[in-house]
Write an enzyme that holds these catalytic residues in place. Structure first.
Site, PDB file in Angstrom:
ATOM      1  CB  ALA A 155      -3.376   4.889   1.852  1.00 24.54           C
ATOM      2  CE  LYS A 156      -0.220  -3.251  -1.968  1.00 27.62           C
ATOM      3  NZ  LYS A 156      -1.046  -3.278  -3.185  1.00 27.62           N
ATOM      4  CB  ALA A 157      -5.939   1.234   3.323  1.00 26.25           C
TER       5      ALA A 157
END
Length: 300
Positions: A155-157
């Site tokens: 995830a690009k969190a």
């Protein structure tokens, strides 16, 4: 500090196009307090035909959805709808070559309970290649990428990027252009905001998925290698292995494809202009602007 907007800049915020200077968010947002958000980094380009084209828009907005779902954030938007909104936003800001940042963020919530809804903002601005256009000096960071069992690495969190900021600031304070992070086992992972490839004897190598954010630009480089007939292998390797390379480069939406001059005190021996890596850099620039390029590594 860089100026990303002015009094005329328009953003998209929760169903409305509004001036950036008039935008508001809740200061009790779970995103502000805990870094609980997801985002994308996207670029649009003026193509050879003069049109505005968002590069791999579907891939990016699909990943935004996947990132939100990986973090249990409610997600109610449609990819095609968001792409249309983004083209409208670029037009409203009179932008063609632009960086695009959609963020899905949380409402007010001081607990760790799941939220009933999420919010979205899309911003655009002009941005040169993130790491410049000259060969960069890279430092092996004292920071490592987080244990993938502790986070949703795919995830690009937002919260993940505290690690990136610490590593990048450390490198720049030491006189380097950027950092290189290893994984929890000491193998090369990636940069603070880019994937890494190295070239050795006419072949490319890159770390496998698992401890990295497997980027969309990374996938594009692999596509280019297939088109150019360049051999590529995903494998684990150390910084000592990397220092034996002929050439090295980072790739990412913000950075595009940028070559390295050195890692720590080791200067890479190949002349950049004569490398396969340079051909990939050129092919990437052609691909994003929809310009034809010679799909061969042989001289033309």
């Amino acid at each position: 500090m860089a100026s990303y907007y002015n009094n005329e800049t328009i953003i998209y915020l929760n169903g409305e196009f509004i001036r950036a200077t008039e935008a508001k968010m809740d200061f009790y947002s779970q995103s502000l307090h805990y870094g609980y958000s997801v985002f994308e980094g996207i670029r649009s380009y003026k193509t050879e035909k003069g049109e505005t084209k968002i590069f791999k828009a579907v891939d990016h907005f699909d990943r935004l959805k996947n990132s939100a779902e990986a973090l249990n954030m409610p997600y109610t938007w449609d990819t095609d709808e968001l792409i249309d909104i983004t083209y409208d936003l670029l037009k409203r800001n009179n932008l063609q070559d632009a960086y695009i940042r959609p963020v899905v963020y949380a409402p007010a919530n001081m607990s760790f309970n799941k939220n009933p809804e999420s919010f979205i903002v899309i911003e655009t601005w002009e941005m040169q290649p993130f790491l410049g256009e000259k060969l960069i000096k890279v430092m092996t960071s004292s920071f490592q990428r987080p244990n993938p069992k502790g986070f949703r690495i795919e995830a690009k969190a937002g919260g993940h990027y505290v690690n990136s900021i610490l590593a990048s600031q450390e490198a720049k304070a030491a006189g380097y252009d950027e950092a290189l992070l290893t994984d929890i086992n000491g193998y090369v992972a990636e940069g603070p905001g880019a994937n890494v490839f190295y070239e050795k004897n006419g072949k490319l190598y890159t770390p496998p998925p698992g401890n990295i954010l497997s980027g969309i630009t990374r996938a594009t480089v692999i596509e280019i290698c297939d088109e150019l007939g360049i051999s590529i292998e995903e494998k684990l390797f150390t910084t000592d292995d990397l220092k034996q390379a002929d050439a090295v480069f980072y790739c990412g939406t913000a950075a595009e494809v940028i070559g390295w001059n050195s890692l720590d005190e080791t200067v890479f021996p190949a002349t950049w202009e004569n490398t396969i890596s340079k051909k990939i850099q050129e092919a990437y620039k052609c691909k994003v602007t929809e310009k034809e390029y010679h799909k061969t590594t042989e001289p033309v």
